[in-house]
Scaffold this motif. Structure first.
Motif, PDB file in Angstrom:
ATOM      1  N   ASP A 284       0.822  -1.209   0.000  1.00  0.00           N
ATOM      2  CA  ASP A 284       0.000   0.000   0.000  1.00  0.00           C
ATOM      3  C   ASP A 284       0.859   1.264   0.000  1.00  0.00           C
ATOM      4  O   ASP A 284       0.381   2.349  -0.335  1.00  0.00           O
ATOM      5  CB  ASP A 284      -0.902   0.025   1.250  1.00  0.00           C
ATOM      6  CG  ASP A 284      -1.827  -1.178   1.307  1.00  0.00           C
ATOM      7  OD1 ASP A 284      -2.259  -1.635   0.239  1.00  0.00           O
ATOM      8  OD2 ASP A 284      -2.096  -1.659   2.425  1.00  0.00           O
ATOM      9  N   THR A 285       2.108   1.105   0.409  1.00  0.00           N
ATOM     10  CA  THR A 285       3.039   2.230   0.533  1.00  0.00           C
ATOM     11  C   THR A 285       4.349   1.838  -0.129  1.00  0.00           C
ATOM     12  O   THR A 285       4.793   0.693   0.002  1.00  0.00           O
ATOM     13  CB  THR A 285       3.304   2.549   2.017  1.00  0.00           C
ATOM     14  OG1 THR A 285       2.059   2.820   2.665  1.00  0.00           O
ATOM     15  CG2 THR A 285       4.223   3.751   2.169  1.00  0.00           C
ATOM     16  N   ALA A 286       4.964   2.773  -0.842  1.00  0.00           N
ATOM     17  CA  ALA A 286       6.259   2.486  -1.465  1.00  0.00           C
ATOM     18  C   ALA A 286       7.284   2.112  -0.390  1.00  0.00           C
ATOM     19  O   ALA A 286       7.319   2.711   0.678  1.00  0.00           O
ATOM     20  CB  ALA A 286       6.737   3.690  -2.264  1.00  0.00           C
TER      21      ALA A 286
ATOM     22  N   ASN B 218       2.117  -5.262   2.589  1.00  0.00           N
ATOM     23  CA  ASN B 218       2.015  -3.890   3.106  1.00  0.00           C
ATOM     24  C   ASN B 218       2.727  -3.677   4.436  1.00  0.00           C
ATOM     25  O   ASN B 218       2.383  -2.765   5.174  1.00  0.00           O
ATOM     26  CB  ASN B 218       0.536  -3.512   3.254  1.00  0.00           C
ATOM     27  CG  ASN B 218      -0.200  -4.409   4.238  1.00  0.00           C
ATOM     28  OD1 ASN B 218       0.340  -5.398   4.716  1.00  0.00           O
ATOM     29  ND2 ASN B 218      -1.446  -4.060   4.529  1.00  0.00           N
ATOM     30  N   ALA B 219       3.698  -4.546   4.746  1.00  0.00           N
ATOM     31  CA  ALA B 219       4.430  -4.383   5.996  1.00  0.00           C
ATOM     32  C   ALA B 219       5.936  -4.415   5.737  1.00  0.00           C
ATOM     33  O   ALA B 219       6.650  -5.314   6.202  1.00  0.00           O
ATOM     34  CB  ALA B 219       4.040  -5.474   6.988  1.00  0.00           C
ATOM     35  N   PRO B 220       6.444  -3.437   4.970  1.00  0.00           N
ATOM     36  CA  PRO B 220       7.883  -3.443   4.681  1.00  0.00           C
ATOM     37  C   PRO B 220       8.702  -3.258   5.951  1.00  0.00           C
ATOM     38  O   PRO B 220       8.356  -2.474   6.829  1.00  0.00           O
ATOM     39  CB  PRO B 220       8.057  -2.258   3.730  1.00  0.00           C
ATOM     40  CG  PRO B 220       6.899  -1.349   4.028  1.00  0.00           C
ATOM     41  CD  PRO B 220       5.764  -2.260   4.385  1.00  0.00           C
ATOM     42  N   VAL B 221       9.790  -4.010   6.035  1.00  0.00           N
ATOM     43  CA  VAL B 221      10.695  -3.911   7.181  1.00  0.00           C
ATOM     44  C   VAL B 221      12.114  -3.698   6.668  1.00  0.00           C
ATOM     45  O   VAL B 221      12.439  -4.029   5.526  1.00  0.00           O
ATOM     46  CB  VAL B 221      10.645  -5.171   8.068  1.00  0.00           C
ATOM     47  CG1 VAL B 221       9.257  -5.363   8.656  1.00  0.00           C
ATOM     48  CG2 VAL B 221      11.087  -6.410   7.298  1.00  0.00           C
TER      49      VAL B 221
ATOM     50  N   THR C  81       2.046  -3.853  12.133  1.00  0.00           N
ATOM     51  CA  THR C  81       1.548  -4.439  10.892  1.00  0.00           C
ATOM     52  C   THR C  81       2.241  -5.755  10.557  1.00  0.00           C
ATOM     53  O   THR C  81       1.593  -6.759  10.234  1.00  0.00           O
ATOM     54  CB  THR C  81       1.704  -3.457   9.718  1.00  0.00           C
ATOM     55  OG1 THR C  81       1.184  -2.177  10.089  1.00  0.00           O
ATOM     56  CG2 THR C  81       0.962  -3.962   8.494  1.00  0.00           C
ATOM     57  N   MET C  82       3.559  -5.781  10.613  1.00  0.00           N
ATOM     58  CA  MET C  82       4.290  -6.999  10.251  1.00  0.00           C
ATOM     59  C   MET C  82       3.939  -8.148  11.189  1.00  0.00           C
ATOM     60  O   MET C  82       3.648  -9.277  10.751  1.00  0.00           O
ATOM     61  CB  MET C  82       5.791  -6.730  10.265  1.00  0.00           C
ATOM     62  CG  MET C  82       6.649  -7.928   9.893  1.00  0.00           C
ATOM     63  SD  MET C  82       7.163  -8.909  11.321  1.00  0.00           S
ATOM     64  CE  MET C  82       8.228 -10.114  10.522  1.00  0.00           C
ATOM     65  N   ALA C  83       3.948  -7.887  12.486  1.00  0.00           N
ATOM     66  CA  ALA C  83       3.672  -8.939  13.467  1.00  0.00           C
ATOM     67  C   ALA C  83       2.245  -9.470  13.332  1.00  0.00           C
ATOM     68  O   ALA C  83       1.994 -10.673  13.449  1.00  0.00           O
ATOM     69  CB  ALA C  83       3.925  -8.420  14.877  1.00  0.00           C
TER      70      ALA C  83
ATOM     71  N   PRO D  79       0.755   4.142   6.146  1.00  0.00           N
ATOM     72  CA  PRO D  79       0.483   2.834   6.754  1.00  0.00           C
ATOM     73  C   PRO D  79       1.729   1.953   6.795  1.00  0.00           C
ATOM     74  O   PRO D  79       2.457   1.848   5.807  1.00  0.00           O
ATOM     75  CB  PRO D  79      -0.583   2.237   5.818  1.00  0.00           C
ATOM     76  CG  PRO D  79      -1.236   3.415   5.176  1.00  0.00           C
ATOM     77  CD  PRO D  79      -0.162   4.442   5.022  1.00  0.00           C
ATOM     78  N   GLY D  80       1.951   1.343   7.944  1.00  0.00           N
ATOM     79  CA  GLY D  80       3.107   0.474   8.119  1.00  0.00           C
ATOM     80  C   GLY D  80       4.396   1.193   8.433  1.00  0.00           C
ATOM     81  O   GLY D  80       5.424   0.550   8.678  1.00  0.00           O
ATOM     82  N   ASN D  81       4.384   2.538   8.435  1.00  0.00           N
ATOM     83  CA  ASN D  81       5.610   3.329   8.600  1.00  0.00           C
ATOM     84  C   ASN D  81       5.718   4.023   9.951  1.00  0.00           C
ATOM     85  O   ASN D  81       6.597   4.870  10.141  1.00  0.00           O
ATOM     86  CB  ASN D  81       5.695   4.409   7.514  1.00  0.00           C
ATOM     87  CG  ASN D  81       6.085   3.859   6.168  1.00  0.00           C
ATOM     88  OD1 ASN D  81       6.222   2.651   5.985  1.00  0.00           O
ATOM     89  ND2 ASN D  81       6.286   4.750   5.205  1.00  0.00           N
TER      90      ASN D  81
END
Length: 636
Positions: free
Chosen positions: A226-228, A259-262, A402-404, A602-604
């Motif tokens: 959802d986010t770059a 949608n959960a970049p780490v 988000t990732m978890a 989102p996710g950031n």
């Protein structure tokens, strides 16, 4: 000399190799090294030059596009080669000069391998470009002209932009006849290979290029978030879930946004940890080490056939190179974290660092021990798991969840798995099967486990010694000895055994391996964090080498260590990412580069790891303490 798509090497590379001695200098423990590009130097990390070449360029089974295509493809908007050092550096990867293991001078982590296990791909080319783990886990710190290449550190590569632009380059080549003609002439540089009358080579190449372009484009769309992501981040878990539950199961409705970049985690000490991944979701015991590596390959362009229409338990065909994974895990076992003192960065203030050590003991050590010996190859690292939690519990992290949550909560439709053992083998599954009443809400983590174990079983049937070596890799000697002894007993009867007997032997071996292999103390009962419990948590680990791993928090939302030690409202809301230029005062990279990180997306979120329990208010009110703690962190 005929150079065809089967060869996989450019003519330039062949001529270069013919004039090169196949040897590596062994004096590169610090300083320059074979393949160094533009004055880079390496640090002492217990890896010699040959080790480093293997870590950087050992194939693990990833398959992206034919190797010669990548060498000769032009960028979409100009005639410069996509693989040129300037373009790869722009995208954040680390170009190298040619070496025997990297004959065409590709960036660290870009490899070539064969397509023997993928019939569709083999019809196009024998040699395919792939990624190995160093593409994402090799970093570079630059300071006043000096460039320190650091093994195991996170890359600054922009994965999403790279493979978006790769598809754009392929599409532009198909759309522009002149561009396609140049591409075709370069790929088929031997006149015999472009005999138009007898082979129709040009039309065939165009059809093949269209097919591979479509495959790569669909992969990108399937794994879009959802986010770059920007530089230095990837939602690898989201991609792995989609590749196993969407692509391999052929269930397009299972697709969910990645949608959960780490941030790419730093990987020194990884084999010595009891748990790995940001959320501590994978144990290193039992099949953990090989399992996590197989899963990683499946998420970065590895092929997988779940054989869901075949009843016989023959395992899953995949492109995973188990022997390559054994090599890489062995090198991770040797790798040590980098030391600030081995660079030309300004030396920490010794008096302040001594004060900072006391502050660390008081504020940080309960989660991040500083009692470690980086030179002890048999060191063990125990994870401290901390619930993500919420505002009501000051001890919880309260970082972006988000990732978890994605890891634990995502489900899929899997009707074709009904009746199969959830971990493919009865021994690994403890007798549990996928049930018909749950076929529309199977946990994606279960599908991943099923896919990984089945791929290992298939590899075991095809090359048992390679799998035994991979299971031994990255283990203490006592564990290796036990596995070797059990493996030799299995192999002594292997050739004369029936397929059914071999499958039973594999089950017995993995069962015994699971009972005896663990090199770690059991986790205390009553733990609330996955995998012992059900809570979403993140893992705290020792901070040796932490100075080389910015940006911080699991999602890379805090640019510098100084910001991380301050309350959330004092942290940057937006900053630039992409530069490797290091700021030794704040311990992070300068805010420059092509990508703007927005912590409101989102996710950031950059929230969490703050408040009285974490000492951030105290440090904000006392700049001297903040400075002292930063000085101490430079020494770890």
């Amino acid at each position: 000399m005929r150079i065809s798509t089967s060869c996989g090497l450019s003519l330039t590379a062949v001529l270069w190799l013919a004039a090169t001695q196949f040897s590596f200098a062994q004096t590169c423990d610090s300083g320059t090294f074979d393949g160094a590009f533009d004055t880079e130097v390496v640090l002492p990390q217990n890896l010699d030059c040959e080790d480093r070449q293997k870590f950087w360029f050992t194939d693990q089974g990833s398959q992206i596009i034919p190797y010669l295509w990548f060498l000769n493809l032009e960028q979409a908007g100009n005639t410069e080669k996509f693989a040129s050092p300037s373009n790869m550096n722009r995208l954040g990867y680390l170009p190298q000069s040619p070496t025997p293991m990297n004959p065409d001078g590709l960036p660290i982590g870009f490899t070539f391998g064969n397509a023997e296990d993928n019939f569709r791909y083999k019809l196009i080319s024998d040699r395919w470009l792939g990624l190995t783990c160093s593409a994402c886990h090799t970093g570079q710190v630059e300071y006043q002209g000096a460039k320190f290449l650091i093994d195991g550190a996170p890359t600054m590569g922009d994965f999403e932009a790279t493979f978006t632009e790769l598809v754009e380059a392929m599409q532009a080549t198909l759309a522009d006849d002149d561009k396609f003609d140049r591409f075709a002439a370069s790929v088929f540089s031997d006149a015999e290979e472009r005999d138009i009358k007898s082979t129709g080579w040009k039309s065939r190449l165009r059809r093949q290029l269209q097919k591979v372009t479509d495959i790569r484009d669909v992969w990108n769309e399937r794994n879009k978030g959802d986010t770059a992501y920007g530089h230095g981040r990837l939602d690898a878990l989201g991609a792995i879930y989609n590749e196993t539950s969407v692509s391999a199961l052929e269930e397009p409705d299972n697709r969910e946004p990645a949608n959960a970049p780490v941030s790419y985690p730093f990987v020194w000490d990884m084999p010595q940890h009891d748990k790995v991944q940001w959320n501590g979701s994978v144990r290193n015991a039992k099949l953990g080490a090989l399992g996590r590596n197989v899963g990683e390959v499946l998420g970065v362009f590895g092929s997988l056939d779940l054989r869901k229409r075949i009843v016989l338990p023959l395992g899953h065909d995949s492109s995973v190179d188990v022997a390559g994974l054994a090599t890489l895990e062995t090198l991770l076992w040797k790798m040590q974290s980098p030391r600030w003192s081995d660079t030309t960065l300004p030396a920490p203030d010794e008096d302040l660092a001594a004060q900072g050590k006391l502050l660390f003991k008081d504020m940080c050590a309960s989660c991040h021990t500083d009692e470690f010996d980086r030179a002890d190859i048999n060191r063990t690292v125990r994870a401290v798991m901390i619930p993500v939690g919420n505002e009501d519990n000051p001890r919880d992290l309260r970082t972006d969840e988000t990732m978890a949550r994605n890891f634990l909560d995502r489900t899929a439709q899997a009707p074709d798995l009904t009746g199969q053992y959830v971990r493919y083998l009865i021994t690994a599954s403890e007798g549990k099967k996928f049930e018909e009443e749950n076929e529309n809400e199977v946990k994606k983590i279960q599908i991943l486990a099923y896919a990984v174990t089945g791929a290992i079983v298939r590899s075991f049937l095809e090359d048992p010694r390679a799998v035994i070596d991979a299971l031994k890799a990255g283990r203490p000697q006592s564990t290796q000895d036990r596995l070797q002894e059990a493996g030799e007993r299995l192999l002594a009867k292997w050739d004369s055994s029936s397929r059914e007997a071999k499958l039973e032997a594999i089950k017995g071996f993995l069962d015994k391996f699971g009972d005896k292999q663990s090199d770690y103390e059991p986790v205390a009962s009553g733990s609330s964090c996955f995998p012992e419990g059900t809570k979403a948590c993140y893992k705290a680990r020792p901070l040796n080498g932490i100075w080389a791993t910015a940006p911080y928090l699991h999602n890379g939302s805090v640019r510098t260590m100084r910001d991380l030690l301050l309350p959330v409202d004092m942290r940057e809301k937006t900053f630039k990412v992409g530069s490797r230029e290091f700021d030794p005062e704040t311990i992070g990279f300068v805010s420059e580069g092509a990508f703007e990180f927005d912590t409101s997306a989102p996710g950031n979120s950059n929230m969490g790891h703050d408040g009285p329990v974490y000492g951030t208010d105290e440090l904000a009110n006392d700049p001297d303490k903040l400075k002292a703690l930063l000085e101490y962190l430079k020494t770890l």
